[in-house]
Design a protein around this motif. Structure first.
Motif, PDB file in Angstrom:
ATOM      1  N   THR A 159      -2.285  -1.200  -6.521  1.00  0.00           N
ATOM      2  CA  THR A 159      -3.286  -1.257  -5.450  1.00  0.00           C
ATOM      3  C   THR A 159      -2.657  -0.799  -4.130  1.00  0.00           C
ATOM      4  N   ASN A 160      -3.516  -0.475  -3.170  1.00  0.00           N
ATOM      5  CA  ASN A 160      -3.044   0.060  -1.901  1.00  0.00           C
ATOM      6  C   ASN A 160      -3.454  -0.865  -0.766  1.00  0.00           C
ATOM      7  N   ALA A 161      -2.746  -1.972  -0.641  1.00  0.00           N
ATOM      8  CA  ALA A 161      -3.055  -2.921   0.439  1.00  0.00           C
ATOM      9  C   ALA A 161      -2.545  -2.375   1.774  1.00  0.00           C
ATOM     10  N   GLN A 162      -3.278  -2.666   2.844  1.00  0.00           N
ATOM     11  CA  GLN A 162      -2.912  -2.172   4.172  1.00  0.00           C
ATOM     12  C   GLN A 162      -3.005  -3.311   5.189  1.00  0.00           C
ATOM     13  N   GLU A 168     -10.927  -5.960  11.628  1.00  0.00           N
ATOM     14  CA  GLU A 168     -11.026  -4.684  10.909  1.00  0.00           C
ATOM     15  C   GLU A 168     -11.363  -4.929   9.438  1.00  0.00           C
ATOM     16  N   GLU A 169     -12.084  -3.990   8.879  1.00  0.00           N
ATOM     17  CA  GLU A 169     -12.464  -4.085   7.467  1.00  0.00           C
ATOM     18  C   GLU A 169     -11.302  -3.643   6.571  1.00  0.00           C
ATOM     19  N   SER A 170     -11.195  -4.307   5.422  1.00  0.00           N
ATOM     20  CA  SER A 170     -10.174  -3.905   4.434  1.00  0.00           C
ATOM     21  C   SER A 170     -10.660  -2.692   3.661  1.00  0.00           C
ATOM     22  N   GLU A 171      -9.736  -1.928   3.186  1.00  0.00           N
ATOM     23  CA  GLU A 171     -10.061  -0.716   2.439  1.00  0.00           C
ATOM     24  C   GLU A 171      -9.879  -0.944   0.933  1.00  0.00           C
ATOM     25  N   GLU A 172     -10.701  -0.251   0.195  1.00  0.00           N
ATOM     26  CA  GLU A 172     -10.681  -0.394  -1.264  1.00  0.00           C
ATOM     27  C   GLU A 172      -9.444   0.258  -1.859  1.00  0.00           C
ATOM     28  N   SER A 173      -8.917  -0.387  -2.904  1.00  0.00           N
ATOM     29  CA  SER A 173      -7.817   0.187  -3.693  1.00  0.00           C
ATOM     30  C   SER A 173      -8.340   0.530  -5.077  1.00  0.00           C
ATOM     31  N   ALA A 174      -7.795   1.554  -5.652  1.00  0.00           N
ATOM     32  CA  ALA A 174      -8.226   1.998  -6.985  1.00  0.00           C
ATOM     33  C   ALA A 174      -7.007   2.209  -7.864  1.00  0.00           C
ATOM     34  N   PRO A 175      -6.489   1.105  -8.446  1.00  0.00           N
ATOM     35  CA  PRO A 175      -5.347   1.276  -9.355  1.00  0.00           C
ATOM     36  C   PRO A 175      -5.764   2.086 -10.575  1.00  0.00           C
ATOM     37  N   THR A 176      -4.831   2.850 -11.108  1.00  0.00           N
ATOM     38  CA  THR A 176      -5.130   3.706 -12.258  1.00  0.00           C
ATOM     39  C   THR A 176      -4.489   3.124 -13.517  1.00  0.00           C
TER      40      THR A 176
END
Length: 388
Positions: A159-162, A168-176
């Motif tokens: 996942t791509n946590a920021q 602020e809104e969190s952004e979606e992560s898309a693990p493969t």
């Protein structure tokens, strides 16, 4: 033979002289004695003709001949020789389990006339050539399966946590994700053995055939686990394209510094579970390498059952690894639990005495289904004999 006295033949015969005869009494007595002698001789001749002594003489001849032999008895020589021949044949097939009444017919001695045969002992131990194969199974991850293949889910990304501010809104992560499939491949052969050999060997021949098949299958799968192409056979550790390599810096001389570099190129978790693998030729050179302080990189085992170590990690010798030469990969280091071996069918041997029965042959079919594949290439690292 009883001798017959002539006086016994006279019986009640008497000489009677007539009174008043003009003949001379002496002539009469002489004539009577002559007649009596003739009668006795005839009677003796008749008795000898009636008595057949040929059978008695034949028995005496046989007794005399047997007494002159080294071995007495009433056995026929040809019959005795046939008994000994049969007993010896049974001894060759059955050994000490030959029936006692046949063993006693054999004579073990050293006769200068070649009259006896002293058979040498037939050993049940077979002389076999050494069969070497790589011990990958002892350190790899081995599983048994009941289906035609096995698929392992694989995560290919995280996942791509920021970091975000308070509002602020969190952004979606898309693990493969993906999957890896390990397919067992079939290894098979058959061999023909004569029924006579199987019967006469008392099970030894069949046991040797089974051992030969097991050694052959072990060698073939060990070779595939190291150098297999993955097409119709397991995929080998050395042929996986994603396993990274460390350049040795020389095409002919192994570098101690590069070995240390190779080991510490792996993450600590993989490094601490790592094992070195190389062949005997390379291992002989490694044992001579020292660090800058003159300390040997290789250390012997100090306790029974413990492996030898290189830079503190175990070393195994694999005969299928390449020699150190220009362009080769003579050494691999890593966590071998990332190499997965799947067993679908253990080596199965089927004896078929029917299809080749007209030829007096039993056909033995051997089959093995096994697969192998590198699950995580990042857990391994190879040494390449090159300058760049």
């Amino acid at each position: 033979m009883r001798h017959i006295k002539k006086t016994e033949l006279l019986g009640s015969t008497a000489l009677t002289l007539k009174d008043g005869s003009d003949d001379d009494p002496n002539d009469i007595v002489t004539k009577a004695i002559g007649d009596l002698t003739e009668t006795v001789n005839k009677r003796l001749d008749e008795i000898e003709e009636k008595t057949d002594t040929s059978k008695l003489e034949e028995r005496l001849d046989k007794i005399e001949a047997k007494s002159n032999r080294a071995k007495g008895g009433d056995d026929d020589p040809d019959e005795q020789a046939e008994i000994e021949k049969k007993a010896f044949g049974n001894y060759l097939r059955l050994g000490n389990q030959t029936p006692p009444d046949e063993i006693k017919a054999l004579t073990v001695s050293n006769d200068p006339q070649a009259g006896y045969l002293a058979p040498a002992e037939m050993s049940t131990e077979f002389i076999r050539d050494l069969v070497e194969y790589s011990p990958i199974r002892s350190i790899a991850s081995v599983r048994s399966i009941t289906s035609s293949s096995v698929k392992y889910p694989k995560r290919t990304g995280v996942t791509n946590a920021q970091w975000e501010g308070e509002t602020e809104e969190s952004e979606e992560s898309a693990p493969t994700f993906g999957q890896l499939e390990v397919v067992p491949h079939k290894l098979t052969t058959f061999t023909d053995v004569s029924n006579e050999l199987l019967n006469d060997s008392g099970g030894t021949a069949e046991a040797e055939v089974r051992m030969a098949l097991a050694e052959d299958f072990g060698k073939k799968e060990g070779t595939a686990f190291v150098n297999g192409t993955g097409s119709g056979q397991p995929e080998g550790l050395m042929t996986h394209a994603d396993v990274p390599a460390t350049i040795n810096g020389s095409t002919s001389a192994l570098s101690a510094d590069k070995l240390i570099e190779l080991m510490y190129a792996l993450p600590a978790m993989y490094r601490n579970a790592g094992t070195w693998m190389m062949n005997g030729t390379t291992l002989g050179v490694i044992r001579k390498l020292t660090d800058g302080d003159g300390n040997f990189l290789w250390q012997p085992s100090f306790q029974a059952g413990q492996p030898e170590t290189l830079l503190g990690r175990p070393v195994i010798e694999a005969v299928d690894m390449p020699d150190y030469e220009s362009g080769s990969f003579p050494i691999i280091f890593g966590d071998f639990s990332a190499y997965r071996i799947v067993d679908r069918l253990a080596m199965s041997i089927l004896s078929d005495p029917y299809t080749q029965a007209r030829k007096g042959i039993t056909r033995m079919h051997a089959t093995r289904r096994v697969g192998g594949r590198v699950l995580q290439a990042a857990r391994f690292r190879k040494l390449k004999m090159a300058t760049s």
